[in-house]
Design an enzyme around this catalytic site. Sequence first.
Site, PDB file in Angstrom:
ATOM      1  N   HIS A 130       0.852  -1.189   0.000  1.00 31.86           N
ATOM      2  CA  HIS A 130       0.000   0.000   0.000  1.00 31.86           C
ATOM      3  C   HIS A 130       0.886   1.235   0.000  1.00 31.86           C
ATOM      4  CE1 HIS A 130      -1.409   3.274   2.746  1.00 31.86           C
ATOM      5  NE2 HIS A 130      -2.409   3.290   1.891  1.00 31.86           N
ATOM      6  N   ASN A 132       0.225   5.717  -0.273  1.00 32.76           N
ATOM      7  CA  ASN A 132      -0.544   6.904  -0.651  1.00 32.76           C
ATOM      8  C   ASN A 132       0.163   8.155  -0.141  1.00 32.76           C
ATOM      9  OD1 ASN A 132      -1.232   7.007   2.100  1.00 32.76           O
ATOM     10  ND2 ASN A 132      -3.309   7.659   1.673  1.00 32.76           N
ATOM     11  N   HIS A 164      12.502  -1.272   4.118  1.00 31.09           N
ATOM     12  CA  HIS A 164      12.755  -0.230   5.117  1.00 31.09           C
ATOM     13  C   HIS A 164      14.021   0.563   4.797  1.00 31.09           C
ATOM     14  CE1 HIS A 164       9.590  -0.838   8.124  1.00 31.09           C
ATOM     15  NE2 HIS A 164       9.634  -2.117   7.780  1.00 31.09           N
ATOM     16  N   HIS A 194      -8.295  -5.498  17.321  1.00 30.56           N
ATOM     17  CA  HIS A 194      -9.120  -6.682  17.609  1.00 30.56           C
ATOM     18  C   HIS A 194      -8.415  -7.987  17.248  1.00 30.56           C
ATOM     19  CE1 HIS A 194     -10.302  -5.942  13.327  1.00 30.56           C
ATOM     20  NE2 HIS A 194     -10.364  -7.253  13.281  1.00 30.56           N
TER      21      HIS A 194
END
Length: 294
Positions: A130, A132, A164, A194
């Site tokens: 991902h 953005n 990284h 959760h």
Amino acid sequence: MDFTEEKQRAANWFRALRDEIVSAFEGLEDSHSEGPLSDAAPGRFEVTETRRASEDGSDAGGGLMSVMRGGRVFEKVGVNVSEVHGELGESAQRAMAARGVPGMESDPRFWASGISLVAHMQNPHCPAVHMNTRMFWTPHAWWFGGGSDLNPCIEYAGDTAHFHAVQQQYLDPHGTDIYPALKTWADEYFYIPHRGRARGVGGIFMDDRNSGDWAADFALTQDIGRAFLPAFRPLVEKRRVQAWSDADKDAQLIHRGLYAEYNLVYDRGTKFGLATGHDANAVLMSLPPMAKWV
């Protein structure tokens, strides 16, 4: 604080980055000449214009949704850009006020532009990813946000270290304190309470970035974007040739369920996009094509 020139520069940058990444990803499809699915047709992006829905029907901006499905390297990848404007609704105003943005009750105008990318891979050995970056403006404040994070279902320590290390290489010129801070922020942000675990192996993340120096913050945002392909593409080139088993594919589908849970329950961008009337298909582009829960 109109920032007309600055807003256009940012929007143009996000579009240029989108074009570069789309070209690079189609190049990965073309160059996949050995290994699983190498005899399939190379994937191509389908490009659709998106529009933001405004309550009065006036122009509220939009963007481009670019999605590739069923490629030989990418099972589903979306690279979206948008430039939207208008007035925030009451719930969004309250959310902005809670984040410390002044004056939203009296003047709720906003402008936002950014690029959003999520890639789900055919080969379980290739990590999902991902990225953005975005700029947000109101008459009272402006800021940048974004980052990138790696989401492998089968973890390789060397891949994580490379991802990284490239991020740090691009961020260190902006101050050696930047990368450690944004890495820690990513570790905290991409955590799933959760499930009691992170959704991947981390990366970098920032939000509400306003140092008072727009040019410096924009340059940092650009380098977050520039770091993406050098950090991710070599991992795909290395892993896409590996054979996989049914167990590997099962692990991938289960991990995608974890990814979907995070994006639907916690992700700020998903919540903001839906709350402000942006194209729902573009907002939910991040969801995987297939997932599994145990």
